[in-house]
Each structure stands twice: as C-alpha cells, then as structure tokens.
Design a protein around this motif. Structure first.
Motif, PDB file in Angstrom:
ATOM      1  N   THR A 185      -9.269 -13.520 -14.687  1.00  0.00           N
ATOM      2  CA  THR A 185     -10.051 -13.024 -13.530  1.00  0.00           C
ATOM      3  C   THR A 185      -9.264 -12.370 -12.443  1.00  0.00           C
ATOM      4  N   ARG A 186      -9.426 -11.057 -12.089  1.00  0.00           N
ATOM      5  CA  ARG A 186      -8.889 -10.172 -11.359  1.00  0.00           C
ATOM      6  C   ARG A 186      -9.782  -9.264 -10.745  1.00  0.00           C
ATOM      7  N   LEU A 187      -9.382  -8.798  -9.458  1.00  0.00           N
ATOM      8  CA  LEU A 187      -9.979  -7.727  -8.563  1.00  0.00           C
ATOM      9  C   LEU A 187      -8.929  -6.558  -8.547  1.00  0.00           C
ATOM     10  N   VAL A 188      -9.227  -5.404  -8.960  1.00  0.00           N
ATOM     11  CA  VAL A 188      -8.297  -4.288  -8.866  1.00  0.00           C
ATOM     12  C   VAL A 188      -8.660  -2.933  -8.102  1.00  0.00           C
ATOM     13  N   PHE A 189      -7.662  -2.561  -7.213  1.00  0.00           N
ATOM     14  CA  PHE A 189      -7.999  -1.211  -6.456  1.00  0.00           C
ATOM     15  C   PHE A 189      -6.736  -0.534  -6.391  1.00  0.00           C
ATOM     16  N   ASP A 190      -6.818   0.709  -5.783  1.00  0.00           N
ATOM     17  CA  ASP A 190      -5.522   1.471  -5.626  1.00  0.00           C
ATOM     18  C   ASP A 190      -4.436   0.876  -4.593  1.00  0.00           C
ATOM     19  N   ALA A 191      -3.217   0.689  -5.065  1.00  0.00           N
ATOM     20  CA  ALA A 191      -2.033   0.310  -4.272  1.00  0.00           C
ATOM     21  C   ALA A 191      -1.832   0.675  -3.112  1.00  0.00           C
ATOM     22  N   GLU A 192      -2.294   2.103  -2.928  1.00  0.00           N
ATOM     23  CA  GLU A 192      -1.966   3.029  -1.648  1.00  0.00           C
ATOM     24  C   GLU A 192      -2.632   2.192  -0.561  1.00  0.00           C
ATOM     25  N   PHE A 193      -3.684   1.607  -0.880  1.00  0.00           N
ATOM     26  CA  PHE A 193      -4.449   1.023   0.474  1.00  0.00           C
ATOM     27  C   PHE A 193      -3.858  -0.105   0.828  1.00  0.00           C
TER      28      PHE A 193
END
Length: 333
Positions: A185-193
């Motif tokens: 179970t995971r939520l993924v977004f761009d690391a730059e944020f």
C-alpha cells in the motif's frame, strides 16, 4: 466558486466502517443535519462535522481503524508537531513518526528513489480496509499540502487490499491511477516536492484547525484559494476549450498581473495547474487500455500528438505507450 462536495460512495464507506465497529450512525447523521439514507453528494463541511461527531463518540479520530485509537485532539497535535519543520520531507517524516506512536498500525515509511517519493504503509497484522488506508492519506498528505501552501500532485496509489464496491470513486478521489491487490500500500509523488519549505505559522494553524478536516477532504486542495477555484472552472470545461490566462482573468474579474501574483503566492502558475489536470486526465485515460493516443492528445487540447508525447514524457519520464504497458504489467502481476 462551486461548493466542495463529498461523493455518496465515500459516505457509504464511512457508514460501513461505523457498522463494523458497532457505532449507531443514525444519531450521528441527525446531529450534523444529514438524513439516515444518503443518496447524493454532501458538502465537505458537513462530512467534516460528521468526522468530529464520530471522533467525540468513539474518542478516535481514525474511526476505529488503527491498532490503537487516535484519541480526540491528536490531529491538532500532529499539525503543531510539523509546524516547525524546515522542508516538506522533514514534515512528512515527523508526521509519520507521530502517527506510528499514536496508531501503532498502520504506519508509514518514506522511501525516496529514482526521483519518486513513496509513502509505504505497513501493517504488523492483517491488512486493513481501503477506507482505513484512504483515511491515512487524507490526514498525512492533506496536512502536508496545507503546510507548504499547495497541492502536491499524486502520481499513483496502490492498495494491498481488494477494491471495495466504491473502488471506481477512489480513482476520482485521488485524481491519479489507483490499483488494488498490490504487494504494498503506497502513495507516490515526485520527490522534487520534498524540498518545498513550509509557509504556515501559528496564526494560520488556528484558522486551519477551525475548518479541518473539511478543508483537506476533497482531493487535497489547500484552503479555498484561487488555484482551487481555477481547477474547478477547468474541471467543468473540456481541455481543448480552456481559456487563455488573460481571458480567465477577465472572467474571474481579477487583473491579470494581480491573478498571476496571487497564484505565485500559492505556489502555482496557470500553466502548472493546466499541466497537473492534463497529466491526471491523461494517466486516467491510459490506464483503461483502450484509449487512442492521438484522440486523447486532441481531447486534452494539444495541437498535435507529438506535442502531447513531449509533454507526457516530461511529466512521467515515459512515453504514453510505455506508461500504459508498465501499468498493465503491474496490474496483471
């Protein structure tokens, strides 16, 4: 601006959760002015009031879905705990540690690799409901988006559990591809944020808590700012018909330089808002496996397919075809 609404299927999840925990829902619904049977969307503010009513009744702000109850007042303490952090990454790691202490399970770990930030949820025992995991995301991601003053776009969300009857709504709720029956179970977004600095102070927190959690319930919009108003306008219009910035400013009766400056204070530009919406729509369409890419490019307002290809590669690091194949392989696995 159109009033923010909660879909009835999200209410169905909530009522099913209360039933599982032996909590009588009808008195709580009546307490916040809701009928015993919900057949249509309800205002986010009204759902927020129900959240508070449940928390008072159960003395648990996590609806009984954690290994330990999240006692009333924990949400406010969480917000205070992250207020003094230096970056979004610092705030996120502190929030996850706080919730680990409070809930025990589920607990989250931040994994940063290959340009992506992944909040991976763990359970010591059996997996939990999709509602439990979604509630965790509402708290963690929503609060951190408020802290940095902008919505952090989600790439995709995975659930270990099977899709609930309201599974289709989950994709709409997150504004990103959602997969069930996954290894993690995971939520993924761009690391730059993760580098974004917090912009809130104690005064802003007091106002935020007066309106929470209604102000983080609908797809993680921050407050009720101009960027949210623009997104709602664009959502109601086909991308090919989106107005120019100058036309938009006239329709909103705001001088273009003033609108540009106010968006910048929210950490947004008109282009970033359009790109965010186009990316979500493109990823949504490509996951169903049947969308014609050339037609999709036209639907999204691109003058030619090659422009869409370039934009999609910039957004995701992949071509539309490669993204679709990778999503289909991971779903099949």
């Amino acid at each position: 601006m159109e009033r923010r609404m909660i879909a009835p299927c999200f209410m169905d999840d909530t009522l099913e959760c209360l039933q599982r925990h032996g909590v009588a829902a009808e008195p709580l619904l009546a307490q916040v002015g809701l009928p015993p049977i919900i057949t249509g969307p309800i205002p986010a503010e009204q759902y927020g009031a129900l959240w508070h009513a449940v928390a008072r009744t159960m003395d648990d702000e996590f609806f009984g879905e954690g290994a330990r109850p999240m006692r009333a007042g924990s949400f406010a303490l969480l917000c205070h705990a992250i207020l003094s952090t230096a970056t979004l990454e610092h705030a996120l790691r502190r929030a996850l540690r706080f919730l680990r202490v409070v809930l025990d399970d589920p607990h989250g770990e931040l994994v940063v690799e290959k340009g992506l930030a992944q909040i991976v949820l763990k359970d010591s025992g059996a997996m939990r409901s999709a509602f439990a995991y979604r509630t965790f995301w509402i708290i963690v991601h929503g609060v951190n988006c408020w802290l940095v003053g902008r919505r952090v776009p989600i790439r995709w969300v995975d659930f270990r559990c099977s899709a609930p009857p309201t599974g289709t709504d989950y994709r709409l709720f997150f504004g990103a591809p959602v997969r069930f029956d996954q290894p993690e179970t995971r939520l993924v977004f761009d690391a730059e944020f993760l580098k974004l600095p917090p912009i809130r102070d104690e005064r802003a927190l007091k106002d935020f808590l007066r309106h929470a959690p209604a102000n983080i319930l609908v797809r993680y919009r921050h407050d009720l700012g101009l960027s949210a108003a623009i997104r709602e306008r664009l959502h109601a219009t086909p991308p090919a018909a989106w107005p120019s910035f100058e036309v938009l400013a006239r329709r909103m009766r705001i001088a273009a330089p003033s609108l540009r400056r106010r968006l910048r204070l929210e950490g947004e530009t008109y282009r970033s808002i359009k790109d965010d919406l186009r990316r979500a729509l493109a990823m949504e369409a490509l996951t169903d496996g049947s969308t014609n890419v050339a037609e999709l490019a036209a639907d999204l307002g691109f003058s030619e397919p090659s422009a869409f290809y370039r934009a999609f590669r910039k957004w995701t690091g992949k071509s539309p075809a490669l993204f679709r194949r990778g999503f289909q392989r991971s779903s099949a696995g």
